[in-house]
Design an enzyme around this catalytic site. Sequence first.
Site, mmCIF file in Angstrom:
data_model
loop_
_atom_site.group_PDB
_atom_site.id
_atom_site.type_symbol
_atom_site.label_atom_id
_atom_site.label_comp_id
_atom_site.label_asym_id
_atom_site.label_seq_id
_atom_site.Cartn_x
_atom_site.Cartn_y
_atom_site.Cartn_z
ATOM 1 N N HIS A 96 0.855 -1.194 0.000
ATOM 2 C CA HIS A 96 0.000 0.000 0.000
ATOM 3 C C HIS A 96 0.891 1.245 0.000
ATOM 4 O O HIS A 96 1.981 1.239 0.578
ATOM 5 C CB HIS A 96 -0.918 -0.002 1.233
ATOM 6 N N GLU A 166 -4.044 1.831 -7.297
ATOM 7 C CA GLU A 166 -4.396 2.944 -6.407
ATOM 8 C C GLU A 166 -3.475 4.130 -6.673
ATOM 9 O O GLU A 166 -2.406 4.242 -6.052
ATOM 10 C CB GLU A 166 -4.228 2.516 -4.944
HETATM 11 P P1 PGA Z 1 -9.541 6.157 0.098
HETATM 12 O O1 PGA Z 1 -8.340 5.128 0.399
HETATM 13 O O2 PGA Z 1 -10.704 5.345 -0.414
HETATM 14 O O3 PGA Z 1 -9.816 6.818 1.407
HETATM 15 O O4 PGA Z 1 -9.041 7.101 -0.939
HETATM 16 C C1 PGA Z 1 -8.064 4.039 -0.441
HETATM 17 C C2 PGA Z 1 -6.879 3.249 0.065
HETATM 18 O O5 PGA Z 1 -5.882 3.851 0.496
HETATM 19 O O6 PGA Z 1 -6.906 2.006 0.009
#
Ligand code: PGA
Length: 254
Positions: A96, A166
């Site tokens: 992440h 992401e």
């Molecule tokens: P968010 O976070 O939906 O608050 O943007 C996503 C994540 O970091 O997995």
Amino acid sequence: MHSVSRPLIIGNWKMNPGTKQSARRLFKDVQKGVARIRDVDVAVAPPDVFLSLFDKTKRPVLCAQNVHWEKLGPRMGEVSVVMFKDIGVKEIIVGHSDRRAAGETNEEVNKKIHTVLKEGLTAILCVGEQKRDTGARYFNFIEKQIHEACAGVAKTKMSQLVIAYEPIWAIGTGKNATPNDAHEMKIFIQKVLTHLYGRNVAMRVRILYGGSVNAKNAEALLTEGMVNGFLVGGASLRSEEFIEIIKIAHTHAR
Ligand code: PGA
């Protein structure tokens, strides 16, 4: 084994909520909300300290937010895959952007993926660029993240891998990627995987989108973005909204 056409929605609670009482309530609400929705895979990733409150549940599946690549040993503050497995965790998020920002390298992500897959759990590999440059160099960046994260991972293990795209600029900002951008990146990731593992394997890897997903943008991201599900941060802390996102996935489950 999962089917790629089954959406996967993961609630990434990060360092929330503040008490076990509210963690239990949030978990129960999600459990109730998804009880009748059978065609969507749902997971939640609470902080480690809360995981054992939820006793080997099947729905939602338990997911961890991070892991160490070694099984046991003098590693301060770390938790290993055997410990997670023992308390019923089935999926682990790896790489992440929060962890990467704290110094995690592709090489470490790779070691973590090997450990998770070896223990028979599912690894949710996060990839994503810091920003979008006009020269589209972010594609090379994502390709490198995937190459290095998957180094040495056998074809036969790829059914245990999920990739979550992401983009860092979209995380927690309220600015999600457009469905078009998400779709383009999904196709690109499939191309990278095809190159590494062949088309058959590549097309069976679920590719999620994460970054400011909410009940308003989920539908377009699924139908136009064609992603196989979401990694949801902020909105997963509001059970009604999280369940709404799952219902949207249910409506569009193929
Ligand atoms: P968010 O976070 O939906 O608050 O943007 C996503 C994540 O970091 O997995």
